[in-house]
Write a protein that holds these residues in place. Structure first.
Motif, mmCIF file in Angstrom:
data_model
loop_
_atom_site.group_PDB
_atom_site.id
_atom_site.type_symbol
_atom_site.label_atom_id
_atom_site.label_comp_id
_atom_site.label_asym_id
_atom_site.label_seq_id
_atom_site.Cartn_x
_atom_site.Cartn_y
_atom_site.Cartn_z
ATOM 1 N N GLN A 6 0.807 -1.213 0.000
ATOM 2 C CA GLN A 6 0.000 0.000 0.000
ATOM 3 C C GLN A 6 0.848 1.274 0.000
ATOM 4 O O GLN A 6 0.383 2.322 -0.408
ATOM 5 C CB GLN A 6 -0.929 0.032 1.225
ATOM 6 N N GLY A 7 2.068 1.174 0.475
ATOM 7 C CA GLY A 7 2.882 2.382 0.538
ATOM 8 C C GLY A 7 4.253 2.122 1.113
ATOM 9 O O GLY A 7 4.600 0.999 1.453
ATOM 10 N N TYR A 8 5.003 3.188 1.211
ATOM 11 C CA TYR A 8 6.358 3.118 1.727
ATOM 12 C C TYR A 8 6.367 3.478 3.209
ATOM 13 O O TYR A 8 5.510 4.223 3.683
ATOM 14 C CB TYR A 8 7.264 4.089 0.959
ATOM 15 N N GLY A 9 7.371 2.977 3.920
ATOM 16 C CA GLY A 9 7.537 3.319 5.319
ATOM 17 C C GLY A 9 8.065 4.734 5.470
ATOM 18 O O GLY A 9 8.546 5.352 4.522
ATOM 19 N N LEU A 60 20.001 3.010 -0.455
ATOM 20 C CA LEU A 60 20.276 1.899 -1.356
ATOM 21 C C LEU A 60 20.262 0.576 -0.603
ATOM 22 O O LEU A 60 19.675 -0.402 -1.068
ATOM 23 C CB LEU A 60 21.602 2.110 -2.062
ATOM 24 N N LEU A 61 20.881 0.543 0.563
ATOM 25 C CA LEU A 61 20.880 -0.684 1.364
ATOM 26 C C LEU A 61 19.458 -1.084 1.758
ATOM 27 O O LEU A 61 19.099 -2.258 1.682
ATOM 28 C CB LEU A 61 21.750 -0.516 2.609
ATOM 29 N N LEU A 62 18.653 -0.114 2.158
ATOM 30 C CA LEU A 62 17.256 -0.421 2.494
ATOM 31 C C LEU A 62 16.505 -0.955 1.285
ATOM 32 O O LEU A 62 15.732 -1.914 1.405
ATOM 33 C CB LEU A 62 16.547 0.822 3.039
ATOM 34 N N ARG A 63 16.730 -0.346 0.125
ATOM 35 C CA ARG A 63 16.044 -0.805 -1.084
ATOM 36 C C ARG A 63 16.469 -2.225 -1.444
ATOM 37 O O ARG A 63 15.639 -3.042 -1.847
ATOM 38 C CB ARG A 63 16.337 0.123 -2.275
ATOM 39 N N LEU A 64 17.756 -2.515 -1.302
ATOM 40 C CA LEU A 64 18.245 -3.851 -1.633
ATOM 41 C C LEU A 64 17.761 -4.885 -0.610
ATOM 42 O O LEU A 64 17.425 -6.012 -0.984
ATOM 43 C CB LEU A 64 19.766 -3.863 -1.722
ATOM 44 N N LEU A 65 17.709 -4.507 0.660
ATOM 45 C CA LEU A 65 17.287 -5.433 1.710
ATOM 46 C C LEU A 65 15.774 -5.637 1.758
ATOM 47 O O LEU A 65 15.297 -6.741 1.975
ATOM 48 C CB LEU A 65 17.767 -4.946 3.083
ATOM 49 N N LYS A 66 15.022 -4.573 1.550
ATOM 50 C CA LYS A 66 13.566 -4.636 1.702
ATOM 51 C C LYS A 66 12.818 -4.737 0.386
ATOM 52 O O LYS A 66 11.616 -4.876 0.371
ATOM 53 C CB LYS A 66 13.077 -3.429 2.500
ATOM 54 N N HIS A 87 14.091 4.135 -12.449
ATOM 55 C CA HIS A 87 14.428 3.979 -11.027
ATOM 56 C C HIS A 87 15.876 3.516 -10.846
ATOM 57 O O HIS A 87 16.576 4.004 -9.952
ATOM 58 C CB HIS A 87 13.457 3.021 -10.330
ATOM 59 N N TRP A 88 16.330 2.575 -11.653
ATOM 60 C CA TRP A 88 17.719 2.121 -11.548
ATOM 61 C C TRP A 88 18.703 3.224 -11.933
ATOM 62 O O TRP A 88 19.756 3.373 -11.296
ATOM 63 C CB TRP A 88 17.952 0.854 -12.370
ATOM 64 N N ILE A 89 18.372 4.004 -12.957
ATOM 65 C CA ILE A 89 19.238 5.129 -13.331
ATOM 66 C C ILE A 89 19.317 6.114 -12.173
ATOM 67 O O ILE A 89 20.403 6.595 -11.822
ATOM 68 C CB ILE A 89 18.739 5.818 -14.620
ATOM 69 N N LEU A 90 18.172 6.421 -11.561
ATOM 70 C CA LEU A 90 18.169 7.346 -10.434
ATOM 71 C C LEU A 90 18.967 6.791 -9.247
ATOM 72 O O LEU A 90 19.750 7.512 -8.630
ATOM 73 C CB LEU A 90 16.738 7.682 -10.010
ATOM 74 N N LEU A 91 18.776 5.516 -8.943
ATOM 75 C CA LEU A 91 19.528 4.912 -7.834
ATOM 76 C C LEU A 91 21.029 4.920 -8.114
ATOM 77 O O LEU A 91 21.827 5.343 -7.269
ATOM 78 C CB LEU A 91 19.060 3.477 -7.591
#
Length: 185
Positions: A6-9, A60-66, A87-91
């Motif tokens: 439903q959404g992001y933390g 980045l770590l949060l995105r990769l882990l979660k 999204h990958w270009i932005l990251l």
């Protein structure tokens, strides 16, 4: 609160907006410095770049882990591919921008300082900064410069995608990134 369908933390939302605003500001500041030869602002540009790198790595770590939730929903395959690509270009850009700037400065012999606090010393020779590795510094400078139009295009596509999803598809994309899962339903 963590990411869900439903959404992001809250942490993800704060990191997203902090990095977005600072990166856009840093691109504008860098362009301003170069266009107007306002090199007196370079130490601020470098200091903010180093500090934002910490938040970029955390995000980045949060995105990769979660993971990369929430899901894209019912969009076309083309839109899903374009969304993932942007999204990958932005990251990658948010990592490479400050990293290339730090490498350019350090290997160029100019050291790294954060608002006057030395992190990596200048390499001095006869009272002047001397490159540690000019080739590496130049490669980092080229990456830093190449990222400018790429990131501007990716940011523009990202904003257009958000506008499209929020107001045409009406899937509350912007509302979710503002932390408002009950908005506009």
């Amino acid at each position: 609160m963590s990411n869900s369908a439903q959404g992001y933390g809250k942490v993800a939302i704060v990191l997203h907006w902090l990095i977005a605003v600072v990166m856009i500001g840093m691109i504008c500041l860098g362009l301003y410095i170069n266009k107007n030869e306002a090199y007196h602002l370079m130490s601020t540009h470098k200091s903010v770049g180093i500090l934002i790198f910490v938040f970029v790595v955390w995000r980045l770590l949060l995105r990769l882990l979660k993971g990369f939730l929430p899901a894209l929903g019912s969009t076309s395959t083309f839109q899903q591919i374009l969304s993932r690509l942007v999204h990958w270009i932005l990251l990658l850009g948010t990592v490479l921008f400050p990293l290339s700037g730090m490498v350019m400065s350090a290997m160029g012999g100019r050291g790294l300082q954060v608002f006057g606090t030395e992190i990596f010393p200048m390499n001095m020779l006869n009272g002047r900064p001397a490159a540690i590795n000019e080739d590496v510094s130049e490669m980092a400078a080229n990456i830093h410069e190449l990222l400018v139009p790429i990131m501007i295009a990716a940011i523009a596509l990202h904003i257009l995608g958000v506008i499209y999803h929020q107001f045409i598809v009406k899937d509350n994309t912007l509302s979710r990134m503002l932390g408002c899962t009950k908005c506009h339903k």
